[in-house]
Structures are given as C-alpha cells and as structure tokens.
Design an enzyme around this catalytic site. Structure first.
Site, PDB file in Angstrom:
ATOM      1  N   GLU A  39       0.881  -1.164   0.000  1.00  0.00           N
ATOM      2  CA  GLU A  39       0.000   0.000   0.000  1.00  0.00           C
ATOM      3  C   GLU A  39       0.922   1.218   0.000  1.00  0.00           C
ATOM      4  OE1 GLU A  39      -3.446   1.987   2.805  1.00  0.00           O
ATOM      5  OE2 GLU A  39      -2.724  -0.013   3.280  1.00  0.00           O
ATOM      6  N   ARG A 264       4.217 -13.542   9.267  1.00  0.00           N
ATOM      7  CA  ARG A 264       4.944 -12.277   9.142  1.00  0.00           C
ATOM      8  C   ARG A 264       6.327 -12.409   9.727  1.00  0.00           C
ATOM      9  NH1 ARG A 264       1.229  -8.026   8.440  1.00  0.00           N
ATOM     10  NH2 ARG A 264       2.580  -6.269   8.840  1.00  0.00           N
ATOM     11  N   LYS A 274       4.104   0.715   9.577  1.00  0.00           N
ATOM     12  CA  LYS A 274       4.360   1.956   8.862  1.00  0.00           C
ATOM     13  C   LYS A 274       3.833   3.158   9.637  1.00  0.00           C
ATOM     14  CE  LYS A 274       3.140   0.028   4.848  1.00  0.00           C
ATOM     15  NZ  LYS A 274       2.465  -0.070   3.590  1.00  0.00           N
TER      16      LYS A 274
HETATM   17  P1  ATP Z   1       2.342  -2.174   7.897  1.00  0.00           P
HETATM   18  O1  ATP Z   1       1.509  -2.727   9.001  1.00  0.00           O
HETATM   19  O2  ATP Z   1       3.769  -2.074   8.194  1.00  0.00           O
HETATM   20  O3  ATP Z   1       1.749  -0.951   7.281  1.00  0.00           O
HETATM   21  P2  ATP Z   1       1.157  -3.644   5.840  1.00  0.00           P
HETATM   22  O4  ATP Z   1       0.907  -5.097   5.923  1.00  0.00           O
HETATM   23  O5  ATP Z   1       0.009  -2.725   5.996  1.00  0.00           O
HETATM   24  O6  ATP Z   1       2.326  -3.312   6.803  1.00  0.00           O
HETATM   25  P3  ATP Z   1       1.419  -3.375   3.053  1.00  0.00           P
HETATM   26  O7  ATP Z   1       2.055  -2.288   2.295  1.00  0.00           O
HETATM   27  O8  ATP Z   1      -0.048  -3.503   3.001  1.00  0.00           O
HETATM   28  O9  ATP Z   1       1.902  -3.243   4.537  1.00  0.00           O
HETATM   29  O10 ATP Z   1       2.128  -4.759   2.765  1.00  0.00           O
HETATM   30  C1  ATP Z   1       2.530  -5.251   1.522  1.00  0.00           C
HETATM   31  C2  ATP Z   1       2.767  -6.715   1.687  1.00  0.00           C
HETATM   32  O11 ATP Z   1       3.836  -6.928   2.600  1.00  0.00           O
HETATM   33  C3  ATP Z   1       1.547  -7.406   2.272  1.00  0.00           C
HETATM   34  O12 ATP Z   1       1.323  -8.610   1.570  1.00  0.00           O
HETATM   35  C4  ATP Z   1       1.938  -7.683   3.686  1.00  0.00           C
HETATM   36  O13 ATP Z   1       1.321  -8.844   4.155  1.00  0.00           O
HETATM   37  C5  ATP Z   1       3.447  -7.849   3.579  1.00  0.00           C
HETATM   38  N1  ATP Z   1       4.102  -7.558   4.847  1.00  0.00           N
HETATM   39  C6  ATP Z   1       4.024  -6.431   5.591  1.00  0.00           C
HETATM   40  N2  ATP Z   1       4.716  -6.557   6.730  1.00  0.00           N
HETATM   41  C7  ATP Z   1       5.264  -7.802   6.709  1.00  0.00           C
HETATM   42  C8  ATP Z   1       6.098  -8.542   7.606  1.00  0.00           C
HETATM   43  N3  ATP Z   1       6.488  -8.023   8.771  1.00  0.00           N
HETATM   44  N4  ATP Z   1       6.463  -9.790   7.247  1.00  0.00           N
HETATM   45  C9  ATP Z   1       6.080 -10.315   6.079  1.00  0.00           C
HETATM   46  N5  ATP Z   1       5.304  -9.680   5.191  1.00  0.00           N
HETATM   47  C10 ATP Z   1       4.893  -8.441   5.494  1.00  0.00           C
HETATM   48 MG    MG Z   2      -1.557  -1.986   5.227  1.00  0.00          MG
END
Ligand code: ATP
Ligand code: MG
Length: 550
Positions: A39, A264, A274
C-alpha cells in the site's frame, strides 16, 4: 523436453501447495504468477523484504511472473512519493517485476462487478452508519443482526448505488454491503462493507470517484484481472480467505486465484508498522525514512547493509505458517557474515590517542592484507612512522585483569607492524593522558619476527602524519528493551541512539568510492561516505553482538 516445464522440488509449504496444483493439472510451472502488493502509504521495511522474497522468489523458482501491485484503495493516505520510494527499494533489493499495476487501474471493472453482484441479489445498499454496522455485527459467540435495508430489490439497490457513485450522498451516509450471512461463525462474512463513500482526491484517479472499494472486495478482483495464480499474503488475512473465495466464486472467476497465508517477519525490539515509522519521521525522532537507524529498506541502504545480506537473511529464516519472532542479532549475524567475506580491512580510530615511538626514525611501508578471508584480495601498503594514533581504550593506567592492550611497562603488537613497549606517558593539567611514549623492537616486524618477545595483544593504529580526520558514527537501537510488557513505543524511545566521535582513518579510506564498506579492524563494519569535505565512517554493524553485551 523443455527445461522450464520441470516442477522444482518444494522447499516450503507454499511450494508444496503449488506443486500439488501443478500435479493436479491446474497450471504449468511457468504459469505461476504472484504479486507483491504494497500500500503506497509509507516506505518499505524489512518485513516487506520477506514478503518480496516470498512473492518474487516463488515466481523466480517456477520461471513464472511476479507483478508489482500497488494497493491504492485508500485515497486519503496514499502518495506518489511513496510509490517512487517503493519502486527504488524493490530494485535495490534486486527484484524485477513483470508488470506494474494499481488497484485504481481496475476501478471501472471493480465497479461493474459490484453492479453485477447487486443484480444477482448478492449485494445491497445499506443506510446504517459505520457505528451501527459495527454494533450489529455480533460477536465471536453471537450472530449479528440483519440490516433493515437487506431486502431492498436489485433495482432499488442499483439506483441507489449509481447515486452513490454520482456523488448524491455524503461520506458515510450509505455503503454497499455483500449479502452473505449475518450468522456466519466468521465475522468477516457477516455482510461486509464492499464500497464506501469517500469524497477524497485520489493520487491517480483524482476526483473521478467518490466511492471506493474495500480492500477485501477489491483484492481478489485485482488478483484475478492480473492473472495471479497464487496470492501470497500474511497470516492476518487467513480469516479473510472465505471472503476472498466468496468474491471469486460469486463472480465466477476461472481460474480462481488461490490465497495462501504465511507468517509475518517479526524481529525483537524492531517496530515495523508503517504508522509507527511515519510517526518517528513526523516527530523528528529520526532524520527521515532513510535514517540509518530505521528498519526501512532505505534506512538499511543508508546504513550500508548490503542487499545480498538482506536476501540471505530472508532465505535463512524461511517461510512458515507459524508465527515467530526472530532475534535482531540473527539479522546482524547475517550482515556480518556477508561483510566478513566481502569487505576490505582497514584501520580507523574512534577516539584517538597519540602514540610516539621514541626510538623510531624515518618511515616505511608495510604490507597489509586487504581481506584475509579472500586470498584473491591481495595486499596493499600502509605507511608506518614515529607518530601514530591508537584508540584511547587500548591504553590503560588502571588495567583490569587480563588486559592485554597497552599498559605501564606492557608490550603490545601494532597490527601488521612492530611490538612496542610502553615507556611512559604525558598528561594534561587534569591528569588526562595526552600521549603514550613507547619503544619498538626492530626485530619484531610482522612476518619476520625474530625478537623472541611474545605480545598477547594486537591493536590497530593510524599514522598521525598521513591519516584522514573522520567523523565516526555509531548507532544503537531506536527502542530500549521493553521494561515491562505493554509499554508504549513512545515510552521506549532510546533518546541516545546515535554517537558521534572525532576519529581518524587511514588515508586509503578517504580515497575509496562513496559507500564502500570496510571492516575497521577490532571496531566494526563501517560505510565510508563524504559530507562536503568531511569523511564520515558510519557504523553498519559492530564486530560482536553489542545488544546482548549491554
Ligand atoms: P504495515 O503494518 O507495516 O503498514 P502492511 O501489511 O500494511 O504493513 P502493506 O504495504 O499492506 O503493509 O504490505 C505489503 C505486503 O507486505 C503485504 O502482503 C503484507 O502482508 C506484507 N508484509 C508487511 N509486513 C510484513 C512482515 N512483517 N512480514 C512479512 N510480510 C509483510
Ligand atoms: Mg496496510
């Protein structure tokens, strides 16, 4: 036989599932398609490196494709700045996407599919407020209550939905909900909202839309339209899979993408959300998203951590279904191992103390191994002389037991040079040592030592006449260890996470290419960089595990 049609051996549970699909004749290996779906609401962090490793890595293994898919269904938080940074970070990590696309590219189709769901009686316009929807959702043990608007006719729903799209209603006044099952044991299936009204300007579609699809509804559609075969995501989406499948089945997707969840990456004492990282930037706790203390990929890059070490770390921690937490020291160990094999050695002094060799005159050039772990690295010359600098911590007037560095009447070997004996020292008016005076043993030269003297310690030095002044920067974790569970991150800030020293380095370092990593002997791995005229040596990782020591 075409080589590319061979199914690789499965090395994790995701590949096992894919291999079963291949064996069942659902697809050929090279048809495997994944997507990395960030995102664009912040910079990528080390957790995303794992997601990329899984998505790009899986596609590579099968000779398939991985798209870069920007999930931009949430217009108010997304920015083009983040899109650019995400692209750069993926390239830095060494991955290439097949196609770049955005959820917003598919907004028209996503909308048409919603009209289709409405006409088939699978979605309805609801007038309940977000609050009311929440309150009628039920609990894990009790079913929810059906919305009074659930029985609107398809024609009425279509009219209202088109009015929503045309901007007739204010934010939150209405929404579109899937008509599934308010008594489902899975709360996500209790008539979830699939479209909301939001009068917001989108970073790509501008003001074209005032209704936006919800992630859970849009994602399976975007996967399908891209041709994704296996939609790999993290475990928090496991409970959303029934909805993912419901969308695919209701819209008749064939072949229907298959969602597979994995754990994760969690790392001790490292916050990856983030939202939190953004707050650190906004509150000025760090200099930016790319501050070398940040767990963002751009932070790791400015820290000097090699992309290959990050990939290696991801490969080693593996892909599993079970949640776990990895020690930060394990990540550092991967970085150290890579740099040990790849970084040249050099000498630098963090806290310089002059050392004068009273019986040495002139100067000479000594051989210095560029990297003792790599025979092909060869040697270079270092200039030795009468006036040197050593690290203040390598001289002690009050040495603890087993102190094998320089002390009163003690001997020590100067790395790659000679054994010296401490003959005395000078102090300032406050009693601080300002200079150590030594004699050297001419027969003790490294490589041809016939002195018969044994020096237990070896210390690094630089030539005081030719050395380059260098600002040395060392870092600690941004967070202190949690003192008690539940402590908020803001209470755990380490206000002292950066230390700056006026050091000195071999002139060789000043001539290196910007960004070159070095092992500063007995000190750590440092990245060489310049800021204007200033030489900066910025710590990548210490030689030993500081964290456990502290
Ligand atoms: P955040 O909570 O840090 O904002 P998010 O999951 O909202 O993380 P996205 O940009 O939506 O971030 O994530 C892109 C991809 O990366 C998604 O498929 C998410 O599941 C994966 N992802 C994010 N954080 C992790 C992590 N700590 N380990 C593995 N995959 C991750
Ligand atoms: Mg997200």
């Amino acid at each position: 036989m075409e080589e590319k049609n061979v199914t690789p051996e499965a090395t994790n549970f995701i590949e096992q599932i894919i291999n079963e699909d291949i064996a069942a004749g659902k697809l050929r290996p090279e048809q495997v398609q994944t997507r990395f779906p960030p995102e664009p609401n912040g910079y990528l962090h080390i957790g995303h490196a794992k997601s990329m490793f899984v998505n790009f890595g899986t596609a590579l293994r099968y000779g398939g494709k991985c798209n870069l898919f920007f999930d931009d269904t949430n217009p108010s938080k997304e920015k083009t700045e983040f899109v650019d940074a995400i692209r750069a970070d993926i390239h830095w990590l060494g991955y290439e996407w097949a196609r770049e696309c955005y959820a917003s590219d598919f907004f028209d189709t996503i909308y048409e599919f919603a009209e289709r769901l409405i006409m088939e009686g699978k979605a309805f316009v609801c007038d309940l407020s977000a609050e009311e929807i929440k309150n009628t959702r039920g609990t894990l043990t009790e079913p929810g209550t059906e919305s009074p608007y659930r029985s609107r006719t398809p024609e009425e729903n279509l009219k209202l939905f088109r009015e929503m799209k045309a901007g007739k209603y204010a934010d939150g006044e209405k929404c579109l909900r899937a008509k599934i099952d308010m008594a489902s044991p899975n709360v996500n299936m209790r008539d979830p909202v699939i479209y909301r009204i939001l009068h917001a300007t989108h970073h790509r579609t501008g003001d074209k839309w005032c209704i936006y699809p919800m992630y859970d509804y849009a994602h399976p559609i975007c996967d399908y339209l891209q041709g994704v075969t296996h939609s790999l995501c993290t475990l928090e989406f496991e409970d959303h899979r029934p909805l993912y499948d419901w969308v695919g089945i209701s819209l008749g997707f064939d072949p229907k993408p298959r969602q597979i969840e994995f754990a994760r990456l969690n790392i001790t004492n490292t916050v990856m959300s983030k939202r939190y990282l953004k707050k650190l930037v906004e509150d000025g706790k760090v200099r930016g998203w790319d501050d070398p203390r940040m767990p963002t990929l751009s932070g790791l890059r400015s820290r000097g951590i090699p992309a290959a070490a990050v990939r290696d770390f991801c490969a080693r921690i593996g892909i599993a279904k079970a949640q776990s937490e990895c020690e930060y020291s394990y990540f550092e160990a991967c970085v150290r191992e890579y740099l040990n094999a790849h970084a040249e050695r050099a000498m630098g002094i963090v806290d310089p103390l002059p050392l004068t060799i009273v019986n040495y005159e002139g100067e000479e050039e000594l051989d210095f191994d560029k990297n003792p772990t790599d025979e092909s690295a060869g040697t270079r010359k270092v200039k030795f002389g009468k006036h040197l600098l050593i690290d203040r911590s390598d001289f002690s007037l009050d040495p603890p037991p087993k102190y094998f560095r320089l002390k009163k009447d003690g001997v020590v070997r100067l790395k790659n040079a000679y054994i010296v004996r401490c003959e005395g020292w000078n102090t300032d008016e406050n009693g601080n040592v300002t200079e150590v005076l030594c004699s050297y043993l001419p027969e003790s030269r490294s490589g041809s030592d016939t002195s018969g003297v044994k020096a237990k310690g070896v210390i690094q030095w630089v030539n005081a006449k030719t050395c380059a002044p260098a600002e040395v920067r060392q870092y600690e974790s941004l967070l202190r260890d949690a003192d008690f569970p539940g402590q908020d991150f803001s209470e755990r800030m380490n206000e002292n996470s950066e230390h700056i020293f006026a050091g000195a380095a071999e002139p060789y370092l000043a001539e290196a290419a910007e960004g070159t990593p070095f092992q500063l002997l007995r000190t750590g791995y440092y990245k060489m960089c310049t800021e204007g005229e200033k030489l900066v040596l910025s710590e990548i990782v210490s030689l030993k595990d500081n964290f456990n020591k502290k």
